[in-house]
Design a protein around this motif. Sequence first.
Motif, mmCIF file in Angstrom:
data_model
loop_
_atom_site.group_PDB
_atom_site.id
_atom_site.type_symbol
_atom_site.label_atom_id
_atom_site.label_comp_id
_atom_site.label_asym_id
_atom_site.label_seq_id
_atom_site.Cartn_x
_atom_site.Cartn_y
_atom_site.Cartn_z
ATOM 1 N N LEU A 18 5.879 11.028 6.912
ATOM 2 C CA LEU A 18 4.924 9.932 7.039
ATOM 3 C C LEU A 18 4.726 9.503 8.483
ATOM 4 C CD1 LEU A 18 6.251 7.829 4.026
ATOM 5 C CD2 LEU A 18 4.392 9.488 4.016
ATOM 6 N N SER A 19 3.636 8.775 8.706
ATOM 7 C CA SER A 19 3.337 8.275 10.047
ATOM 8 C C SER A 19 4.281 7.125 10.413
ATOM 9 C CB SER A 19 1.892 7.759 10.111
ATOM 10 O OG SER A 19 1.766 6.564 9.356
ATOM 11 N N GLY A 20 4.321 6.772 11.711
ATOM 12 C CA GLY A 20 5.161 5.661 12.173
ATOM 13 C C GLY A 20 4.818 4.371 11.459
ATOM 14 N N GLY A 21 3.543 4.130 11.250
ATOM 15 C CA GLY A 21 3.111 2.909 10.562
ATOM 16 C C GLY A 21 3.557 2.867 9.117
ATOM 17 N N GLN A 22 3.476 4.024 8.439
ATOM 18 C CA GLN A 22 3.911 4.078 7.038
ATOM 19 C C GLN A 22 5.414 3.844 6.924
ATOM 20 O OE1 GLN A 22 2.293 7.974 6.440
ATOM 21 N NE2 GLN A 22 0.516 7.236 5.312
ATOM 22 N N ARG A 23 6.183 4.411 7.859
ATOM 23 C CA ARG A 23 7.642 4.219 7.826
ATOM 24 C C ARG A 23 8.004 2.752 8.080
ATOM 25 N NH1 ARG A 23 7.715 9.432 10.411
ATOM 26 N NH2 ARG A 23 8.037 8.532 12.483
ATOM 27 N N THR A 24 7.258 2.109 8.984
ATOM 28 C CA THR A 24 7.489 0.680 9.243
ATOM 29 C C THR A 24 7.261 -0.133 7.972
ATOM 30 O OG1 THR A 24 6.834 0.892 11.557
ATOM 31 C CG2 THR A 24 6.743 -1.307 10.624
ATOM 32 N N LYS A 25 6.205 0.212 7.235
ATOM 33 C CA LYS A 25 5.911 -0.514 5.988
ATOM 34 C C LYS A 25 7.023 -0.315 4.951
ATOM 35 C CE LYS A 25 1.413 0.642 5.315
ATOM 36 N NZ LYS A 25 0.061 0.541 4.740
ATOM 37 N N ILE A 26 7.573 0.896 4.902
ATOM 38 C CA ILE A 26 8.660 1.175 3.945
ATOM 39 C C ILE A 26 9.888 0.339 4.298
ATOM 40 C CG2 ILE A 26 10.270 2.953 3.140
ATOM 41 C CD1 ILE A 26 7.895 4.962 3.631
ATOM 42 N N LEU A 27 10.234 0.296 5.595
ATOM 43 C CA LEU A 27 11.387 -0.500 6.030
ATOM 44 C C LEU A 27 11.169 -1.985 5.764
ATOM 45 C CD1 LEU A 27 12.140 1.354 9.372
ATOM 46 C CD2 LEU A 27 13.649 1.258 7.393
ATOM 47 N N SER A 55 -6.360 1.448 6.125
ATOM 48 C CA SER A 55 -4.900 1.466 5.920
ATOM 49 C C SER A 55 -4.229 2.542 6.751
ATOM 50 C CB SER A 55 -4.585 1.714 4.441
ATOM 51 O OG SER A 55 -5.210 0.747 3.643
ATOM 52 N N ASN A 56 -2.913 2.371 6.948
ATOM 53 C CA ASN A 56 -2.125 3.402 7.631
ATOM 54 C C ASN A 56 -2.060 4.666 6.789
ATOM 55 O OD1 ASN A 56 -0.307 0.694 8.582
ATOM 56 N ND2 ASN A 56 -1.100 2.051 10.116
ATOM 57 N N GLY A 57 -2.004 5.803 7.472
ATOM 58 C CA GLY A 57 -1.776 7.070 6.780
ATOM 59 C C GLY A 57 -3.005 7.696 6.189
ATOM 60 N N ILE A 58 -4.189 7.083 6.408
ATOM 61 C CA ILE A 58 -5.400 7.667 5.802
ATOM 62 C C ILE A 58 -6.087 8.649 6.743
ATOM 63 C CG2 ILE A 58 -5.785 5.680 4.286
ATOM 64 C CD1 ILE A 58 -8.036 4.787 6.148
ATOM 65 N N GLY A 59 -5.587 8.743 7.988
ATOM 66 C CA GLY A 59 -6.106 9.802 8.862
ATOM 67 C C GLY A 59 -6.844 9.334 10.102
ATOM 68 N N GLY A 85 0.800 -1.229 0.000
ATOM 69 C CA GLY A 85 0.000 0.000 0.000
ATOM 70 C C GLY A 85 0.826 1.269 0.000
ATOM 71 N N LEU A 86 2.071 1.197 -0.514
ATOM 72 C CA LEU A 86 2.951 2.370 -0.476
ATOM 73 C C LEU A 86 2.811 3.256 -1.717
ATOM 74 C CD1 LEU A 86 6.182 0.605 0.880
ATOM 75 C CD2 LEU A 86 4.556 1.997 2.170
ATOM 76 N N GLU A 98 -5.335 -6.091 5.288
ATOM 77 C CA GLU A 98 -5.024 -6.465 3.900
ATOM 78 C C GLU A 98 -3.529 -6.752 3.727
ATOM 79 O OE1 GLU A 98 -4.856 -4.241 -0.452
ATOM 80 O OE2 GLU A 98 -5.864 -3.261 1.224
ATOM 81 N N HIS A 99 -2.703 -5.907 4.348
ATOM 82 C CA HIS A 99 -1.259 -6.065 4.176
ATOM 83 C C HIS A 99 -0.701 -7.173 5.072
ATOM 84 C CE1 HIS A 99 -1.961 -1.723 2.934
ATOM 85 N NE2 HIS A 99 -1.804 -2.427 1.836
ATOM 86 N N ILE A 100 -1.368 -7.432 6.203
ATOM 87 C CA ILE A 100 -0.979 -8.591 7.030
ATOM 88 C C ILE A 100 -1.236 -9.875 6.245
ATOM 89 C CG2 ILE A 100 -1.570 -9.932 9.102
ATOM 90 C CD1 ILE A 100 -2.060 -7.258 10.544
ATOM 91 N N THR A 101 -2.337 -9.912 5.513
ATOM 92 C CA THR A 101 -2.656 -11.084 4.680
ATOM 93 C C THR A 101 -1.570 -11.304 3.628
ATOM 94 O OG1 THR A 101 -5.016 -10.713 4.994
ATOM 95 C CG2 THR A 101 -4.392 -12.103 3.130
ATOM 96 N N TRP A 102 -1.124 -10.201 3.000
ATOM 97 C CA TRP A 102 -0.072 -10.314 1.979
ATOM 98 C C TRP A 102 1.231 -10.797 2.613
ATOM 99 C CZ3 TRP A 102 4.742 -8.125 1.346
ATOM 100 C CH2 TRP A 102 5.349 -8.342 0.098
#
Length: 519
Positions: A163-172, A360-364, A150-151, A196-200
């Motif tokens: 970005l939020s902490g969650g978004q940065r975690t996803k990038i890493l 999702s993360n980052g949507i507010g 979802g990046l 959704e992303h945990i499933t992936w």
Amino acid sequence: MSILNVEHLTHGFGDRAIFDDVSFRLLKGEHIGLIGANGEGKSTFMNIITGKLMPDEGKIEWSKNVKAGYLDQHAVLEKGMTVRDVLSSAFKPLFAMEERMNEIYMKMGEAGEDEMNDLMEEVGTIQELLTNHDFYLIDSKVEEVARALGLLDLGLDRDVTELSGGQRTKILLGKLLLEKPDILLLDEPTNYLDAEHITWLTRYLQEYENAFILISHDIPFLNSVINIIYHMDGNTHKLERYVGDYDKFQEVYAMKKAQAEAAYNRQQQEIAELKDFVARNKARVATRNMAMSRQKKLDNMEIIEKVYDKPKPEFHFKEARTSGKVIFETNDLVIGYDEPLSKPINFRMERNDKIVLTGSNGIGKSTLLKSLLGLIKPISGTTTRGDYLEIGYFEQEMSPDIDTTCLQEIWNEFPGFNQYEVRSALAKCGLTTKHIESKCKVLSGGEQAKVRLCKLINKESNLLVLDEPTNHLDVDAKDELKRALKEYKGSIIMVCHEPDFYEGLATDVMDCSKWTTKL
């Protein structure tokens, strides 16, 4: 084949032991779940085997040419780097090869015949390596992983520090998966990931051919991807190996615990009988030798230690007077900072509602909570808060600059408490004396969460606003928190990505992706 050998590992912080003569080995293809209560040393173990922390004693030996990739829950990203930069840095060695190849091409214009042959040979080798490692497909690989996590919706050219902490975690996490190391070391990778992303990620790890070590308190996720459990035992400071998933571990662990308790009780009874015999017979000449023989047996006996259960947290929320009927009502509320994160939002929350925000993360979602509380101004529209609200707010993380001990942190919040009351409040949240006297910043994420929960449960409230309260919490703490929230008579609005946690608790689940502008 062994990839990693750890022998006689001993480590502690001050007078607090974490590991005592621990041995561990990782075999090729093993998918290991590293489990244990908050603060037992799981992240410390990861830091030791990756060389970020030197143990007090012991030997850590990796096989030759093994490449390990570590997803660290505390990793920092630098300002100025874009999402694309971070993901592409997974291929840093290949970019270095390309740079070397371009240097060689520059040299060729001035090279003699012999040198030219050497340079041509080196270029050929580099070109072959780049082709074999799909160097010319890097952009498509980056986009593939970015899409899966979802990046792409964030924009690949966006500065990561925005970005939020969650978004940065996803990038890493995306960067780590692109590196394709021989062994993955994952420290709570599902924190901040949505369903959704945990499933992936679950599917990715199920199909992952190499070995990995995974720390996670998300039991359904853990069960679906691992085949070996290593349990960190806070009583013995050892690592115990169990074949199978978490459910199988619980079954075997309960059996071992029952056997240990039975052995302890048998020995205690034997000790009592021996002591009684010695006391009654040591003074009599006729039985003195028998008494001395039993005393010798007592002296040489290897004492079985009593197994004490780690104190389980107890959460009981203090409740304030009843609030008014309406809790929040929004009128065309548009949330955001410099730009809108949402379309106009219209919703009404009433007394006794228990609402879960998902998406999702980052949507507010966190921004919505802060806007409802009046902590940030909306872009437009209004929020009306009801009468007689007494609000308890749980933020995602503690400030990284915090410099107080747990004791001071609670005392600052409740200056009327005496020392016994402060210690008792923290102990009820599952924190030991050593945790209580430690600085908050040296505690694990789960221990810090328990300090924040301690503040929350000791303040009278009729509305709880919770931003991902289950992140970092161990299984016992999660179960107890769910029980306490179900018992709570007030209203709740909560961001949560764990259906297992909020099922049976929520009266309404709101999918925030319906009003966000970020999808």
